[in-house]
Scaffold this motif. Structure first.
Motif, PDB file in Angstrom:
ATOM      1  N   GLU A   3       9.738   0.143 -25.672  1.00  0.00           N
ATOM      2  CA  GLU A   3       9.782  -0.409 -24.477  1.00  0.00           C
ATOM      3  C   GLU A   3       8.877  -1.725 -24.507  1.00  0.00           C
ATOM      4  OE1 GLU A   3      10.462   2.651 -20.974  1.00  0.00           O
ATOM      5  OE2 GLU A   3       8.568   3.133 -22.102  1.00  0.00           O
ATOM      6  N   LYS A   4       7.865  -1.561 -25.356  1.00  0.00           N
ATOM      7  CA  LYS A   4       6.892  -2.651 -25.344  1.00  0.00           C
ATOM      8  C   LYS A   4       7.564  -3.563 -26.147  1.00  0.00           C
ATOM      9  CE  LYS A   4       2.029  -3.610 -26.675  1.00  0.00           C
ATOM     10  NZ  LYS A   4       0.849  -3.065 -27.141  1.00  0.00           N
ATOM     11  N   SER A   5       8.473  -3.337 -27.350  1.00  0.00           N
ATOM     12  CA  SER A   5       9.224  -4.700 -27.927  1.00  0.00           C
ATOM     13  C   SER A   5      10.269  -4.874 -27.091  1.00  0.00           C
ATOM     14  CB  SER A   5       9.844  -3.834 -29.067  1.00  0.00           C
ATOM     15  OG  SER A   5       8.807  -3.386 -29.814  1.00  0.00           O
ATOM     16  N   ILE A  10      12.272  -9.738 -23.903  1.00  0.00           N
ATOM     17  CA  ILE A  10      12.899 -10.298 -22.694  1.00  0.00           C
ATOM     18  C   ILE A  10      12.043 -11.299 -22.123  1.00  0.00           C
ATOM     19  CG2 ILE A  10      13.055  -9.783 -20.032  1.00  0.00           C
ATOM     20  CD1 ILE A  10      14.339  -7.094 -21.022  1.00  0.00           C
ATOM     21  N   ASP A  11      10.677 -11.361 -22.408  1.00  0.00           N
ATOM     22  CA  ASP A  11       9.881 -12.454 -21.960  1.00  0.00           C
ATOM     23  C   ASP A  11      10.152 -13.674 -22.837  1.00  0.00           C
ATOM     24  OD1 ASP A  11       8.418 -11.019 -20.092  1.00  0.00           O
ATOM     25  OD2 ASP A  11       6.551 -10.489 -21.348  1.00  0.00           O
ATOM     26  N   ILE A  12      10.622 -13.441 -24.065  1.00  0.00           N
ATOM     27  CA  ILE A  12      10.821 -14.607 -25.056  1.00  0.00           C
ATOM     28  C   ILE A  12      11.906 -15.235 -24.253  1.00  0.00           C
ATOM     29  CG2 ILE A  12      10.905 -15.679 -27.157  1.00  0.00           C
ATOM     30  CD1 ILE A  12       8.228 -14.756 -26.528  1.00  0.00           C
ATOM     31  N   LEU A  13      13.100 -14.286 -24.458  1.00  0.00           N
ATOM     32  CA  LEU A  13      14.473 -15.178 -23.964  1.00  0.00           C
ATOM     33  C   LEU A  13      14.240 -15.620 -22.630  1.00  0.00           C
ATOM     34  CD1 LEU A  13      16.947 -12.153 -25.110  1.00  0.00           C
ATOM     35  CD2 LEU A  13      16.385 -14.587 -25.952  1.00  0.00           C
ATOM     36  N   LYS A  14      13.453 -15.150 -21.452  1.00  0.00           N
ATOM     37  CA  LYS A  14      13.173 -15.871 -20.219  1.00  0.00           C
ATOM     38  C   LYS A  14      12.618 -17.244 -20.315  1.00  0.00           C
ATOM     39  CE  LYS A  14      13.883 -15.017 -15.709  1.00  0.00           C
ATOM     40  NZ  LYS A  14      13.497 -16.497 -15.212  1.00  0.00           N
ATOM     41  N   ARG A 127      -3.947  -5.783 -23.181  1.00  0.00           N
ATOM     42  CA  ARG A 127      -3.349  -6.936 -22.464  1.00  0.00           C
ATOM     43  C   ARG A 127      -3.656  -8.293 -22.809  1.00  0.00           C
ATOM     44  NH1 ARG A 127      -0.302  -6.023 -18.599  1.00  0.00           N
ATOM     45  NH2 ARG A 127      -1.363  -4.031 -17.980  1.00  0.00           N
ATOM     46  N   GLN A 128      -4.909  -8.527 -23.227  1.00  0.00           N
ATOM     47  CA  GLN A 128      -5.211  -9.896 -23.996  1.00  0.00           C
ATOM     48  C   GLN A 128      -4.356 -10.195 -25.055  1.00  0.00           C
ATOM     49  OE1 GLN A 128      -9.294 -10.764 -24.178  1.00  0.00           O
ATOM     50  NE2 GLN A 128      -8.960 -12.816 -25.144  1.00  0.00           N
ATOM     51  N   LYS A 129      -4.483  -9.020 -25.931  1.00  0.00           N
ATOM     52  CA  LYS A 129      -3.778  -9.295 -27.161  1.00  0.00           C
ATOM     53  C   LYS A 129      -2.309  -9.661 -26.917  1.00  0.00           C
ATOM     54  CE  LYS A 129      -3.235  -7.432 -31.765  1.00  0.00           C
ATOM     55  NZ  LYS A 129      -3.833  -6.429 -32.734  1.00  0.00           N
ATOM     56  N   PHE A 130      -1.648  -8.761 -26.080  1.00  0.00           N
ATOM     57  CA  PHE A 130      -0.065  -8.623 -25.879  1.00  0.00           C
ATOM     58  C   PHE A 130       0.102 -10.049 -25.459  1.00  0.00           C
ATOM     59  CE2 PHE A 130       3.471  -7.796 -23.276  1.00  0.00           C
ATOM     60  CZ  PHE A 130       4.354  -7.654 -24.108  1.00  0.00           C
ATOM     61  N   ALA A 176      17.466  -4.612 -21.466  1.00  0.00           N
ATOM     62  CA  ALA A 176      16.891  -3.933 -20.454  1.00  0.00           C
ATOM     63  C   ALA A 176      17.381  -2.442 -20.354  1.00  0.00           C
ATOM     64  CB  ALA A 176      17.484  -4.606 -19.185  1.00  0.00           C
ATOM     65  N   PHE A 177      18.441  -2.050 -21.123  1.00  0.00           N
ATOM     66  CA  PHE A 177      18.664  -0.310 -21.148  1.00  0.00           C
ATOM     67  C   PHE A 177      17.534   0.414 -21.942  1.00  0.00           C
ATOM     68  CE2 PHE A 177      22.439  -1.882 -19.178  1.00  0.00           C
ATOM     69  CZ  PHE A 177      22.929  -0.913 -18.473  1.00  0.00           C
ATOM     70  N   LYS A 178      16.672  -0.351 -22.612  1.00  0.00           N
ATOM     71  CA  LYS A 178      15.660   0.195 -23.331  1.00  0.00           C
ATOM     72  C   LYS A 178      14.459   0.860 -22.517  1.00  0.00           C
ATOM     73  CE  LYS A 178      17.398  -0.231 -27.529  1.00  0.00           C
ATOM     74  NZ  LYS A 178      17.587   0.903 -28.389  1.00  0.00           N
TER      75      LYS A 178
END
Length: 392
Positions: A3-5, A10-14, A127-130, A176-178
């Motif tokens: 889910e984290k991946s 999704i963040d990158i594509l958006k 969170r800071q690292k991610f 998103a189904f992940k």
């Protein structure tokens, strides 16, 4: 894929899609509307009003932890929005309200569950690292994509390029189904209890003020549109815009690398102060002396100072949502009110833009940057206070 991946992808594509719509699509829209600001202001005002309305309409399933299905709907509606743009093509100026409503509903379905999922899939400690890694990759993308788009749009139409971004949303829909929701519940939204907590908790009030102030400025506020129009007027072509955006992204990348690897949380307050002062002065200079020189100063400050303000305040507000008052009971109310405040402040900015154009003329819109300078200054002060308490 974890889910984290999936969140990372999704963040990158958006982000890639956002590069197109933040500058190049505005350029296209501006040309189609005969270089008038009022149609753009109407579009953004309608867009942000309907984001707020959609947030309110889906509050109950969010409270009951039914987030993932609505997030998928949001991704699907984003694809529908791009399909609508391709269908309308150059006649988009005749359907401003329809296009804005579709986009507003799509963003509402996308961002409300996404905000909540983001707090669940990444811990406060990590969170800071991610966030740092995600934003470093985003900036690498932001260096390459604007130049690529600038070249491609020299030979292909905006509508033809839009097909690529349509496919991006199709892939995001699959990814998103992940995601999976945690256990559903039967809880109801309780504004009365939430506001009683806000009344007693100064930190929560401060975090909500950050939403209002950033909604006027760098968080999709009127400040961004004014600067985009200035870039269009000063740099003229898609290729030039691509080079400018890529250079700014490279500077932001350097700042984010330092933020992720070298900046301890104890220093957040100091850098918020410096960044706030720098950005306030630059905005005041841009307001009273709108020129290519002041625009360049703004772009440098935005790529460094605002990049830091955004990342630091984002970590502060998300970590607050995982605090003892909100995490178990009132996180949904927190994000609902937070994003409604975003919608209100963004809408206020575009209303002021329309009033300025009607009363004084388009050439005076830069004076709205004075309001943005005040907002940035207050937001920095609030962020410093919140950071001091969180890391006391």
């Amino acid at each position: 894929m974890s889910e984290k991946s999936a969140m990372f992808v999704i963040d990158i594509l958006k982000s890639i899609v956002g590069i197109y719509f933040d500058t190049f699509f505005v350029f296209y829209f501006f040309k189609v509307c005969n270089y008038e600001v009022i149609p753009l202001a109407k579009y953004y005002l309608t867009l942000y009003l309907f984001i707020g309305i959609t947030f309110f309409l889906i509050k109950r399933p969010m409270k009951r932890n039914v987030k993932v299905p609505y997030f998928r709907i949001g991704v699907a509606l984003q694809a529908l929005y791009i399909a609508l743009l391709m269908l309308l093509s150059d006649s988009i100026s005749n359907y401003i309200f329809l296009v804005a409503i579709v986009k507003g509903v799509a963003d509402g379905f996308y961002h409300f569950p996404k905000n909540l999922l983001n707090t669940e899939k990444v811990t406060n400690e990590g969170r800071q690292k991610f966030e740092g890694i995600v934003n470093i990759v985003k900036q690498l993308v932001s260096i390459l994509i604007p130049i690529l788009l600038g070249v491609v749009l020299t030979y292909f139409t905006y509508i033809e390029v839009g097909k690529v971004f349509f496919l991006c949303f199709i892939f995001m829909f699959v990814v998103a189904f992940k995601f999976k929701d945690a256990n559903y519940n039967s809880a109801n939204v309780d504004f009365k209890k939430f506001f009683s907590i806000v009344k007693e908790d100064r930190d929560l009030r401060g975090s909500l003020w950050i939403s209002i102030l950033s909604g006027l400025t760098y968080s999709s506020g009127v400040m961004g549109l004014i600067v985009t129009l200035s870039k269009i007027n000063n740099f003229k072509t898609n290729l030039n815009l691509g080079f400018v955006d890529s250079l700014c992204a490279f500077l932001s990348l350097l700042v984010l690398v330092v933020f992720t690897t070298k900046l301890p949380k104890e220093k957040f307050g100091k850098w918020l102060t410096v960044s706030g002062v720098v950005m306030t002065l630059v905005l005041l200079f841009f307001a009273v002396y709108p020129s290519r020189l002041s625009l360049i100063f703004y772009l440098i400050a935005n790529s460094s100072a605002v990049a830091l303000i955004t990342r630091i305040n984002n970590i502060i507000t998300i970590n607050l949502s995982n605090g003892e008052h909100l995490k178990t009971e009132f996180k949904t109310e927190y994000y609902l009110i937070r994003d409604i405040l975003y919608a209100i402040s963004r809408s206020l900015g575009y209303i002021l833009l329309m009033i300025t154009c009607f009363v004084f003329g388009m050439e005076y819109i830069n004076y709205l940057m004075i309001l943005c300078a005040v907002a940035i200054a207050f937001e920095s002060v609030i962020g410093v206070k919140l950071n001091k308490k969180l890391h006391a």
